[in-house]
Design an enzyme around this catalytic site. Structure first.
Site, PDB file in Angstrom:
ATOM      1  N   ASN A   1       0.853  -1.199   0.000  1.00  0.00           N
ATOM      2  CA  ASN A   1       0.000   0.000   0.000  1.00  0.00           C
ATOM      3  C   ASN A   1       0.884   1.243   0.000  1.00  0.00           C
ATOM      4  O   ASN A   1       2.103   1.141  -0.012  1.00  0.00           O
ATOM      5  CB  ASN A   1      -0.963  -0.028   1.188  1.00  0.00           C
TER       6      ASN A   1
ATOM      7  N   LYS B   1       8.159 -17.617 -10.837  1.00  0.00           N
ATOM      8  CA  LYS B   1       7.495 -16.439 -11.381  1.00  0.00           C
ATOM      9  C   LYS B   1       6.273 -16.866 -12.198  1.00  0.00           C
ATOM     10  O   LYS B   1       6.378 -17.768 -13.042  1.00  0.00           O
ATOM     11  CB  LYS B   1       8.481 -15.660 -12.258  1.00  0.00           C
TER      12      LYS B   1
END
Ligand SMILES: Cc1cc2nc3c(=O)[nH]c(=O)nc-3n(C[C@H](O)[C@H](O)[C@H](O)COP(=O)(O)O)c2cc1C
Length: 402
Positions: free
Chosen positions: A208, A287
């Protein structure tokens, strides 16, 4: 924080004289009255005009220049000083003061003052480690002169080692700390700050916008008020204040465990961090690939992280707990419900959608709501002022408990 203080800054002839410019500017921002005395050699590095412009006061260099007023300058400066800072302090000035030499305005004024004198040495590593310099440092310390030790790093002379002048921000912090009432002495305060990050795969995560600025300011002010401070911080770009114990974490689980390790021994927990409420259920060891053509959507399932404030709110005995509510709507309503649900002593609510409030700014607009339902709205303030308001309230609560 330094309003009404007369600080005399002595600048000597080292390459770090350019950093003294920043020191003077920062002292002025703290509302100190700053007067600068330069050695002749210092003027080879920075002009008096630079300091004069920043300090808004005449700069003194020459002892025998006609006095601008009827006082003898070295005596009047020596008498009015609340504090003397020598930054940078060359090997030469340290040696001169240690040996009682007063052959220019700066050395003479230092000799004549009864105020505290703080040196911020800066020099080549070999010079700093030279036994003569070390002997002078030890001797001056034994007489009560203070030193802000230089840092270890790459020096202007391209050598690596101790000798780089402490950063201006740390020098000014040291000065502020030394003038501050130690009203939180003997208290251990744990502060959480910054965001947490929740990894998705080895190269991606969610997080955030929390910058950590509010929590770091609280930690800094609490330390200057004498508290033992532990700062539990998610990843931020901020430099942690010196002398504060830092526990670095990434995820909310790590933050939870770090708080757990400190909770029983603290008197105050201030939760200024913005830990992620959710984390990906599965961490992909590899990934995640786009798989051209095959994958138009990517669904990641999230699971709830522990609610740190609520967890410790249930466990708390005598501790004071302070929380933050960063909201974008129904601020007071959400904050009041958080206060109750998490068993906080008070909550600092801020509407992060308002200009001048929230994550990345140096200011904040807060409303503080306490357990008794008292609601106080504050105007836009610097985060350090908000930190003082919060800690004043914490101090009041600690006093009513003791
Ligand atoms: C480019 C340059 C950089 C210098 N940097 C330093 C320094 O960082 N620390 C130091 O102790 N001396 C340094 N010196 C040497 C001092 O300038 C010299 O010892 C001088 O006598 C100091 O005078 P003052 O203490 O009266 O200002 C430097 C000299 C030069 C030419």
């Amino acid at each position: 924080m330094l309003r009404g203080k007369n600080i005399i800054v002595g600048v000597t002839g080292g390459i770090a004289a350019y950093k003294a410019v920043d020191v003077v500017s920062r002292l002025k921002k703290q509302n100190a009255n700053v007067e600068v005395i330069m050695t002749k050699h210092a003027t080879e590095f920075v002009t008096p005009l630079t300091f004069q412009t920043l300090a808004l006061n005449p700069v003194y260099v020459d002892m025998f220049k006609e006095p601008k007023n009827y006082d003898v300058e070295h005596i009047s400066l020596a008498q009015k000083a609340d504090l003397f800072l020598i930054a940078p302090a060359t090997a030469n000035i340290i040696g001169k003061i240690a040996n009682g030499i007063a052959d220019d305005l700066l050395t003479t004024t230092i000799m004549a003052t009864k105020s505290r004198v703080i040196f911020a040495p800066a020099m080549n590593t070999n010079m700093y480690l030279n036994p003569i310099v070390q002997k002078n440092l030890i001797y001056l310390k034994s007489l009560g002169y203070e030193f802000i030790d230089p840092e270890t790093g790459l020096l202007a002379c391209q050598t690596y080692g101790p000798g780089r002048m402490a950063e201006p921000i740390d020098i000014v912090r040291y000065i502020i700390n030394s003038f501050t009432n130690k009203k939180l002495q003997g208290k251990k305060i744990v502060v959480t700050a910054g965001p947490t990050i929740e990894p998705i795969d080895p190269v991606r995560y969610i997080t955030n916008h929390s910058s950590g600025k509010m929590g770091y300011k609280i930690a800094e002010v609490a330390q200057s008020w004498g508290a033992e401070v532990v700062l539990i911080t998610g990843p931020t770009d901020l430099k942690p204040p010196k002398g504060i114990e830092i526990i670095k974490v990434n995820t909310t689980m790590e933050m939870f465990n770090a708080v757990k390790s400190q909770f029983d021994s603290c008197q105050v927990l201030i939760k200024a961090a913005a830990p992620s409420d959710y984390r990906p259920e599965v961490f992909s060891q590899e990934k995640i690939k786009k798989e051209e053509g095959k994958r138009d959507e990517l669904n990641i399932r999230f699971v709830k992280n522990p609610d740190i404030a609520a967890h410790f709110g249930k466990l708390k005995k005598d501790q004071i707990m302070v929380g933050f509510a960063a909201e974008t709507n129904n601020l007071i309503q959400y904050a009041e419900s958080k206060l109750k649900k998490k068993n906080l002593d008070f909550i600092v609510a801020n509407d992060v959608s308002k200009e001048g409030a929230g994550f990345k700014t140096d200011t904040n607009i807060v409303t503080i709501i306490d357990k008794k339902g008292k609601v106080i709205e504050y105007p836009i303030l610097d985060k350090s002022q908000v930190a003082e308001i919060i800690l004043d309230k914490v101090e009041d609560l600690l006093n009513t408990k003791s």
